[in-house]
Design a protein around this motif. Structure first.
Motif, mmCIF file in Angstrom:
data_model
loop_
_atom_site.group_PDB
_atom_site.id
_atom_site.type_symbol
_atom_site.label_atom_id
_atom_site.label_comp_id
_atom_site.label_asym_id
_atom_site.label_seq_id
_atom_site.Cartn_x
_atom_site.Cartn_y
_atom_site.Cartn_z
ATOM 1 N N SER A 450 49.685 40.828 35.497
ATOM 2 C CA SER A 450 48.625 41.047 36.486
ATOM 3 C C SER A 450 48.799 42.372 37.214
ATOM 4 O O SER A 450 49.926 42.849 37.436
ATOM 5 C CB SER A 450 48.621 39.907 37.504
ATOM 6 N N ASP A 451 47.675 42.970 37.586
ATOM 7 C CA ASP A 451 47.646 44.172 38.430
ATOM 8 C C ASP A 451 47.843 43.707 39.868
ATOM 9 O O ASP A 451 46.906 43.475 40.606
ATOM 10 C CB ASP A 451 46.310 44.876 38.253
ATOM 11 N N THR A 455 53.167 46.238 40.495
ATOM 12 C CA THR A 455 52.656 46.570 39.155
ATOM 13 C C THR A 455 51.235 47.084 39.313
ATOM 14 O O THR A 455 50.329 46.319 39.662
ATOM 15 C CB THR A 455 52.694 45.358 38.228
ATOM 16 N N ARG A 456 51.065 48.364 39.078
ATOM 17 C CA ARG A 456 49.768 48.993 39.303
ATOM 18 C C ARG A 456 49.159 49.370 37.948
ATOM 19 O O ARG A 456 49.622 50.290 37.285
ATOM 20 C CB ARG A 456 49.917 50.210 40.176
ATOM 21 N N LEU A 457 48.078 48.574 37.620
ATOM 22 C CA LEU A 457 47.455 48.736 36.317
ATOM 23 C C LEU A 457 45.979 49.093 36.483
ATOM 24 O O LEU A 457 45.395 48.966 37.560
ATOM 25 C CB LEU A 457 47.583 47.443 35.505
ATOM 26 N N SER A 458 45.386 49.485 35.385
ATOM 27 C CA SER A 458 43.936 49.707 35.400
ATOM 28 C C SER A 458 43.190 48.392 35.359
ATOM 29 O O SER A 458 41.982 48.331 35.554
ATOM 30 C CB SER A 458 43.528 50.571 34.197
ATOM 31 N N ASN A 460 44.252 43.743 34.657
ATOM 32 C CA ASN A 460 45.240 42.819 34.097
ATOM 33 C C ASN A 460 45.407 43.081 32.604
ATOM 34 O O ASN A 460 44.464 43.425 31.888
ATOM 35 C CB ASN A 460 44.819 41.376 34.329
ATOM 36 N N TRP A 461 46.703 42.901 32.126
ATOM 37 C CA TRP A 461 46.969 43.103 30.687
ATOM 38 C C TRP A 461 47.192 41.732 30.070
ATOM 39 O O TRP A 461 48.158 41.038 30.400
ATOM 40 C CB TRP A 461 48.179 43.996 30.508
ATOM 41 N N ASN A 479 53.688 52.094 37.278
ATOM 42 C CA ASN A 479 52.334 52.656 37.146
ATOM 43 C C ASN A 479 51.983 52.779 35.662
ATOM 44 O O ASN A 479 52.758 53.328 34.864
ATOM 45 C CB ASN A 479 52.257 54.030 37.794
ATOM 46 N N GLU A 480 50.785 52.260 35.323
ATOM 47 C CA GLU A 480 50.363 52.279 33.927
ATOM 48 C C GLU A 480 50.071 53.701 33.469
ATOM 49 O O GLU A 480 49.392 54.458 34.159
ATOM 50 C CB GLU A 480 49.115 51.417 33.730
#
Length: 486
Positions: A450-451, A455-458, A460-461, A479-480
């Motif tokens: 999860s973002d 955990t900083r994502l564009s 959720n993965w 950071n993604e």
């Protein structure tokens, strides 16, 4: 008076009456062929022909001695003086001179005597005979004996005798110098020479030890020009051989010509100084240190082990066996390579043409491999990989709603789920700038990163098998950088 016996009376120069009708006074009568038994003859001079004067033993009357005067020059009077001491009168086979005493017979012995002469010669040429001087004082009264010759066919014994400036020799076998309190050999102002004239050797042996000292000069061993070996402690016996001492400015010098110096031992050996450095310098060649099971160079106290090639074109080669040998450089502190000042020479690791693996760091405890650059970008640091760059793979099986993945110092993690709905989170990275690649290796259920939080994502993965996502740790957050659906 001719014939008869005079018994128990004293005959003097006084008138004692008549004998045979003749008055006996003023020594006016010849008395011949008379046995005198008891009494004394006093106050007169008795002259007797040598062949007619006989001394005999009082018990064995056949044991006699006769004085022979044939060797005395006509008109010459020879005196025999009796010393104030007990002793033995030795016999001679040759003529005696005024300044030479020669003693020669089957025993050849001077015992407990005072011999006064310029020269003393003790001869014993009898086969197997021994010439001896025992407890004798040998002097010419005012000066040293000019020469003492002691010659024997077999052996010479000199016991408790002081001999100065003389020759002592044997024609065969040994020479014994014996002193109950020691034997002293001295020569005032001149060297004491002990030598052999043929192939014989000189042996010094002492039950209580052998001391060789000099109070006023150097002690020289092998300082002449002869080319024979000098052996110290080469006998087959366990012993300690000591050279030098630690007093004051004492020094030990070992010098050799083209033959070199060899130091060999059958066990561990030490070359130690209590102060100052040890210098090993091969001025015209190299220094080889060879250990059958290894070579250890250790600075056991404070200080460094320094290996320096001081010449401008000099180098240092550290090499190991051609097949399985290794080179290990280890320290409790930092290990520096190329840390000396601002030298600009290249540092090459593994640049030989042989195929090899170069490993940095370990997988046992947390370790970092750092390539330094300059944050202000005033210098340039680059890392060039000619070939593949491999990052170690770590496998992780996840399950549950919030499964934490311990990233630590890992950069590549392959994930397998449990076949159910799973949520994963990422623990902190090890160092800012750390790159992490997550691979969905085998996903049979539903897994989601999860973002959220750090955990900083564009977005959720939620990958399927073979999908990837790449992140970088900034010291606080992941950071993604990139994701891929494969």
């Amino acid at each position: 008076v001719e014939g008869g016996t005079i018994t128990g009376v004293t005959i003097t120069t006084a008138t004692i009456g008549t004998l045979g009708g003749t008055a006996l006074n003023a020594n006016n009568v010849d008395i011949t062929n008379i046995d005198v038994d008891g009494g004394t003859i006093d106050g007169t001079t008795i002259t007797q022909d040598d062949g007619s004067f006989t001394l005999r033993d009082e018990t064995n009357t056949t044991a006699t001695a006769v004085f022979v005067m044939d060797n005395v020059t006509a008109g010459q009077q020879s005196l025999i003086e009796i010393p104030d001491a007990d002793g033995t009168i030795m016999l001679s086979s040759g003529a005696l001179t005024a300044n030479r005493t020669t003693i020669t017979n089957g025993s050849g012995v001077v015992t407990t005597s005072t011999v006064t002469s310029t020269e003393l010669e003790v001869l014993n040429a009898v086969t197997g005979g021994t010439a001896s001087i025992n407890k004798a004082l040998i002097t010419d009264g005012s000066n040293d004996i000019s020469n003492i010759n002691i010659l024997a066919a077999d052996r010479i014994n000199v016991n408790s005798v002081q001999i100065d400036g003389s020759t002592v020799s044997t024609t065969a076998n040994g020479l014994n110098l014996v002193g109950a309190a020691g034997v002293s050999v001295s020569a005032d102002g001149n060297p004491v020479m002990i030598s052999t004239t043929t192939t014989g050797s000189i042996q010094l042996d002492g039950i209580g030890g052998v001391d060789l000292n000099s109070t006023g000069g150097a002690i020289n061993i092998g300082n002449d020009g002869d080319a024979n070996a000098i052996n110290l402690g080469t006998g087959a016996a366990a012993r300690t051989i000591s050279v030098g001492n630690v007093t004051g400015a004492t020094a030990v010098n070992l010098d050799a010509g083209t033959g070199g110096i060899s130091l060999d031992a059958g066990n561990a050996s030490n070359l130690t100084t209590t102060a100052g450095a040890i210098t090993i310098d091969a001025q015209a060649s190299s220094v080889a240190i060879d250990g059958n099971s290894g070579v250890t160079i250790d600075a056991s106290a404070s200080g460094n082990v320094t290996v320096t090639a001081s010449a401008a074109a000099g180098g240092i080669d550290i090499d190991a066996g051609a097949t399985s040998g290794t080179v290990n450089i280890d320290a409790g502190g930092a290990i520096g390579i190329g840390t000396n000042g601002s030298d600009a020479g290249a540092i090459n690791i593994g640049t030989s043409t042989g195929g090899r693996t170069i490993t940095l760091g370990n997988s046992t405890v947390d370790s970092n491999v750092v390539l330094n650059g300059d944050e202000a970008n005033t210098v340039s640091t680059t890392a060039t990989v000619n070939g593949g760059l491999t990052v170690a793979r770590f496998n992780e099986t996840v399950s549950g709603a919030n499964y934490p993945i311990a990233v630590a110092n890992r950069s590549f993690i392959a994930i397998t789920d449990s076949g159910a709905t799973t949520g994963i989170t990422l623990n902190a990275g090890n160092t800012a700038g750390q790159v992490l690649v997550l691979l969905a290796a085998n996903i049979t259920g539903t897994m989601t990163l999860s973002d959220f939080g750090t955990t900083r994502l564009s977005g959720n993965w939620a990958p399927t098998t073979s999908d990837t996502i790449t992140l970088i740790w900034d010291g606080t957050n992941w950071n993604e950088l990139h994701r891929s659906v494969n």
